[in-house]
Scaffold this motif. Structure first.
Motif, PDB file in Angstrom:
ATOM      1  N   THR A  57       0.826  -1.206   0.000  1.00 11.98           N
ATOM      2  CA  THR A  57       0.000   0.000   0.000  1.00 11.98           C
ATOM      3  C   THR A  57       0.861   1.257   0.000  1.00 11.98           C
ATOM      4  OG1 THR A  57      -1.553  -1.278   1.351  1.00 11.98           O
ATOM      5  CG2 THR A  57      -2.019   1.052   1.090  1.00 11.98           C
ATOM      6  N   LEU A  58       1.946   1.237   0.763  1.00 10.66           N
ATOM      7  CA  LEU A  58       2.861   2.384   0.777  1.00 10.66           C
ATOM      8  C   LEU A  58       3.535   2.575  -0.575  1.00 10.66           C
ATOM      9  CD1 LEU A  58       4.551   2.003   4.287  1.00 10.66           C
ATOM     10  CD2 LEU A  58       2.993   3.828   3.545  1.00 10.66           C
ATOM     11  N   LEU A  59       3.866   1.471  -1.239  1.00 12.35           N
ATOM     12  CA  LEU A  59       4.477   1.572  -2.568  1.00 12.35           C
ATOM     13  C   LEU A  59       3.488   2.141  -3.580  1.00 12.35           C
ATOM     14  CD1 LEU A  59       6.479  -1.774  -2.562  1.00 12.35           C
ATOM     15  CD2 LEU A  59       7.435   0.538  -2.634  1.00 12.35           C
ATOM     16  N   VAL A  64       1.474   6.936  -6.841  1.00 12.75           N
ATOM     17  CA  VAL A  64       0.506   8.021  -7.060  1.00 12.75           C
ATOM     18  C   VAL A  64       1.184   9.379  -6.871  1.00 12.75           C
ATOM     19  CG1 VAL A  64      -1.632   9.085  -6.234  1.00 12.75           C
ATOM     20  CG2 VAL A  64      -1.466   6.594  -6.423  1.00 12.75           C
ATOM     21  N   LEU A  65       2.030   9.494  -5.852  1.00 11.09           N
ATOM     22  CA  LEU A  65       2.753  10.747  -5.625  1.00 11.09           C
ATOM     23  C   LEU A  65       3.667  11.083  -6.792  1.00 11.09           C
ATOM     24  CD1 LEU A  65       3.759  10.646  -1.842  1.00 11.09           C
ATOM     25  CD2 LEU A  65       2.451  12.450  -2.986  1.00 11.09           C
ATOM     26  N   SER A  66       4.363  10.076  -7.320  1.00 11.64           N
ATOM     27  CA  SER A  66       5.298  10.333  -8.421  1.00 11.64           C
ATOM     28  C   SER A  66       4.582  10.760  -9.700  1.00 11.64           C
ATOM     29  CB  SER A  66       6.155   9.089  -8.685  1.00 11.64           C
ATOM     30  OG  SER A  66       5.355   8.024  -9.190  1.00 11.64           O
ATOM     31  N   TRP A  67       3.355  10.288  -9.894  1.00 12.15           N
ATOM     32  CA  TRP A  67       2.607  10.625 -11.104  1.00 12.15           C
ATOM     33  C   TRP A  67       1.769  11.884 -10.942  1.00 12.15           C
ATOM     34  CZ3 TRP A  67       2.439   8.377 -15.993  1.00 12.15           C
ATOM     35  CH2 TRP A  67       3.200   7.227 -16.157  1.00 12.15           C
ATOM     36  N   VAL A  76      -5.777  10.556  -3.038  1.00 13.23           N
ATOM     37  CA  VAL A  76      -5.604   9.108  -3.035  1.00 13.23           C
ATOM     38  C   VAL A  76      -4.297   8.688  -2.377  1.00 13.23           C
ATOM     39  CG1 VAL A  76      -5.219   7.123  -4.556  1.00 13.23           C
ATOM     40  CG2 VAL A  76      -7.137   8.651  -4.979  1.00 13.23           C
ATOM     41  N   ALA A  77      -3.220   9.431  -2.608  1.00 11.24           N
ATOM     42  CA  ALA A  77      -1.946   9.071  -1.970  1.00 11.24           C
ATOM     43  C   ALA A  77      -2.072   9.121  -0.446  1.00 11.24           C
ATOM     44  CB  ALA A  77      -0.827  10.009  -2.433  1.00 11.24           C
ATOM     45  N   GLY A  78      -2.733  10.161   0.067  1.00  8.33           N
ATOM     46  CA  GLY A  78      -2.963  10.251   1.507  1.00  8.33           C
ATOM     47  C   GLY A  78      -3.845   9.124   2.005  1.00  8.33           C
ATOM     48  N   GLY A  79      -4.861   8.772   1.211  1.00  4.43           N
ATOM     49  CA  GLY A  79      -5.723   7.649   1.583  1.00  4.43           C
ATOM     50  C   GLY A  79      -4.948   6.347   1.665  1.00  4.43           C
ATOM     51  N   VAL A 105     -10.546   7.390   7.681  1.00  2.36           N
ATOM     52  CA  VAL A 105      -9.926   8.599   7.129  1.00  2.36           C
ATOM     53  C   VAL A 105      -9.559   8.374   5.659  1.00  2.36           C
ATOM     54  CG1 VAL A 105      -7.956  10.172   7.286  1.00  2.36           C
ATOM     55  CG2 VAL A 105      -9.050   9.341   9.375  1.00  2.36           C
ATOM     56  N   ALA A 106      -9.060   7.165   5.350  1.00  2.26           N
ATOM     57  CA  ALA A 106      -8.709   6.846   3.962  1.00  2.26           C
ATOM     58  C   ALA A 106      -9.927   6.952   3.052  1.00  2.26           C
ATOM     59  CB  ALA A 106      -8.114   5.443   3.888  1.00  2.26           C
ATOM     60  N   HIS A 107     -11.056   6.426   3.502  1.00  2.00           N
ATOM     61  CA  HIS A 107     -12.273   6.489   2.684  1.00  2.00           C
ATOM     62  C   HIS A 107     -12.748   7.932   2.504  1.00  2.00           C
ATOM     63  CE1 HIS A 107     -12.449   2.240   2.493  1.00  2.00           C
ATOM     64  NE2 HIS A 107     -12.815   2.041   3.739  1.00  2.00           N
ATOM     65  N   LEU A 108     -12.560   8.721   3.540  1.00  2.00           N
ATOM     66  CA  LEU A 108     -12.945  10.129   3.447  1.00  2.00           C
ATOM     67  C   LEU A 108     -12.084  10.846   2.403  1.00  2.00           C
ATOM     68  CD1 LEU A 108     -14.877  12.191   4.666  1.00  2.00           C
ATOM     69  CD2 LEU A 108     -13.146  12.691   6.402  1.00  2.00           C
ATOM     70  N   LEU A 109     -10.779  10.573   2.408  1.00  8.37           N
ATOM     71  CA  LEU A 109      -9.881  11.186   1.422  1.00  8.37           C
ATOM     72  C   LEU A 109     -10.196  10.706   0.012  1.00  8.37           C
ATOM     73  CD1 LEU A 109      -6.484  11.076   3.378  1.00  8.37           C
ATOM     74  CD2 LEU A 109      -7.843  13.101   2.802  1.00  8.37           C
ATOM     75  N   TYR A 110     -10.500   9.430  -0.137  1.00 10.52           N
ATOM     76  CA  TYR A 110     -10.890   8.917  -1.449  1.00 10.52           C
ATOM     77  C   TYR A 110     -12.154   9.623  -1.935  1.00 10.52           C
ATOM     78  CZ  TYR A 110      -7.673   4.919  -0.841  1.00 10.52           C
ATOM     79  OH  TYR A 110      -6.573   4.132  -0.673  1.00 10.52           O
ATOM     80  N   SER A 111     -13.120   9.759  -1.039  1.00  8.20           N
ATOM     81  CA  SER A 111     -14.391  10.382  -1.409  1.00  8.20           C
ATOM     82  C   SER A 111     -14.190  11.818  -1.871  1.00  8.20           C
ATOM     83  CB  SER A 111     -15.359  10.346  -0.224  1.00  8.20           C
ATOM     84  OG  SER A 111     -15.662   9.015   0.153  1.00  8.20           O
ATOM     85  N   ILE A 112     -13.376  12.561  -1.142  1.00 11.11           N
ATOM     86  CA  ILE A 112     -13.097  13.959  -1.519  1.00 11.11           C
ATOM     87  C   ILE A 112     -12.443  14.010  -2.897  1.00 11.11           C
ATOM     88  CG2 ILE A 112     -11.694  15.979  -0.945  1.00 11.11           C
ATOM     89  CD1 ILE A 112     -12.112  15.232   2.021  1.00 11.11           C
ATOM     90  N   THR A 113     -11.521  13.074  -3.151  1.00  9.97           N
ATOM     91  CA  THR A 113     -10.834  13.038  -4.444  1.00  9.97           C
ATOM     92  C   THR A 113     -11.798  12.730  -5.577  1.00  9.97           C
ATOM     93  OG1 THR A 113      -8.840  12.231  -3.340  1.00  9.97           O
ATOM     94  CG2 THR A 113      -8.920  11.999  -5.719  1.00  9.97           C
TER      95      THR A 113
END
Length: 248
Positions: A57-59, A64-67, A76-79, A105-113
């Motif tokens: 998951t970290l990879l 996502v961060l690199s792209w 999504v990267a934060g999620g 928190v991950a689902h919340l960040l995904y939802s916002i994205t």
């Protein structure tokens, strides 16, 4: 001729992007293979096992961060990072509530994205709204089904409201994933729901212990994270396609 050349150029660019993205995902595939190779039902909880479990998951977060750049930290990267924290917590059963909070928190960040301008805005048809309703009804029905088992847990006073809030958040994430009309994102959101439902059935002893229960949970979980991550990387391309279609 110009239109044909532009179309051919776009196709070459997409092929190049797909190849580059595939190679950037190789560490994820390798770390996932390592997890399944090392995992056994009686594997003791340790920092090492937590690291092996959260590494894929970290990879993905790094990909996502690199792209997509630093703005994806609140997306999504934060999620994915919060999901990795949840992975670590769930290695120790006594940290289940903390792990559930990290995933919330991950689902919340995904939802916002999924609501952001990075995803193409499609009008919601009556059929899509009906799917939203079905998804929330499924979440509500599953919570009602779990409720008697949650009451039997020692920390039921915390789990009963906590699981309810979590189901609302993951249902919202799944609904917004459908809203994007991005097939990768949509399948990723639904796969995440399947993974969590399978996990809940086992953690709260709804079903008898399954021989391959953990494999079912983790295969659908890693698949969900992969699809959400790749869907986010390709979201801009899909948006451009939608914009071209509107102009034509």
């Amino acid at each position: 001729m110009d239109i044909l050349e532009t179309d051919a150029y776009d196709k070459r660019q997409r092929r190049n992007m797909s190849c580059a993205l595939f190679f950037s995902l190789l560490p994820f595939f390798l770390s996932t293979a390592v997890y399944f190779y090392l995992w056994t039902p009686d594997l003791p909880a340790s920092i090492t096992s937590a690291g092996v479990k959260s590494a894929p998951t970290l990879l993905l977060a790094a990909v996502v961060l690199s792209w997509n750049g630093g703005h994806s930290v609140l997306g999504v990267a934060g999620g994915l990072v919060f999901s990795a924290i949840g992975d670590c917590c769930l290695v120790w059963p006594e940290l289940f509530v903390q792990g559930m909070g990290a995933f919330a928190v991950a689902h919340l960040l995904y939802s916002i994205t999924f609501l952001s301008s990075r995803y193409a805005a499609y009008p919601s048809s009556s059929a899509i709204r009906f799917l939203y309703l079905i998804l929330f009804m499924l979440g509500g029905g599953f919570y009602i089904y779990l409720y008697p088992f949650l009451k039997k847990e020692p920390n039921s006073d915390l789990l009963i409201p906590g699981v309810g809030i979590y189901i609302v958040l993951i249902s919202l994430m799944g609904t917004l994933a459908i809203r994007t009309r991005n097939m990768l994102t949509l399948l990723g959101g639904l796969s995440f729901i399947v993974s969590d439902m399978s996990l809940a059935m086992q953690v709260f002893k709804v079903t008898a212990p399954m021989k391959y229960g953990n494999i079912i949970v983790m295969v659908t979980y890693y698949l969900a994270q992969l699809l959400i991550a790749v869907g986010d990387v390709k979201a801009v391309d899909n948006k451009d396609d939608f914009a071209k279609w509107k102009r034509s």
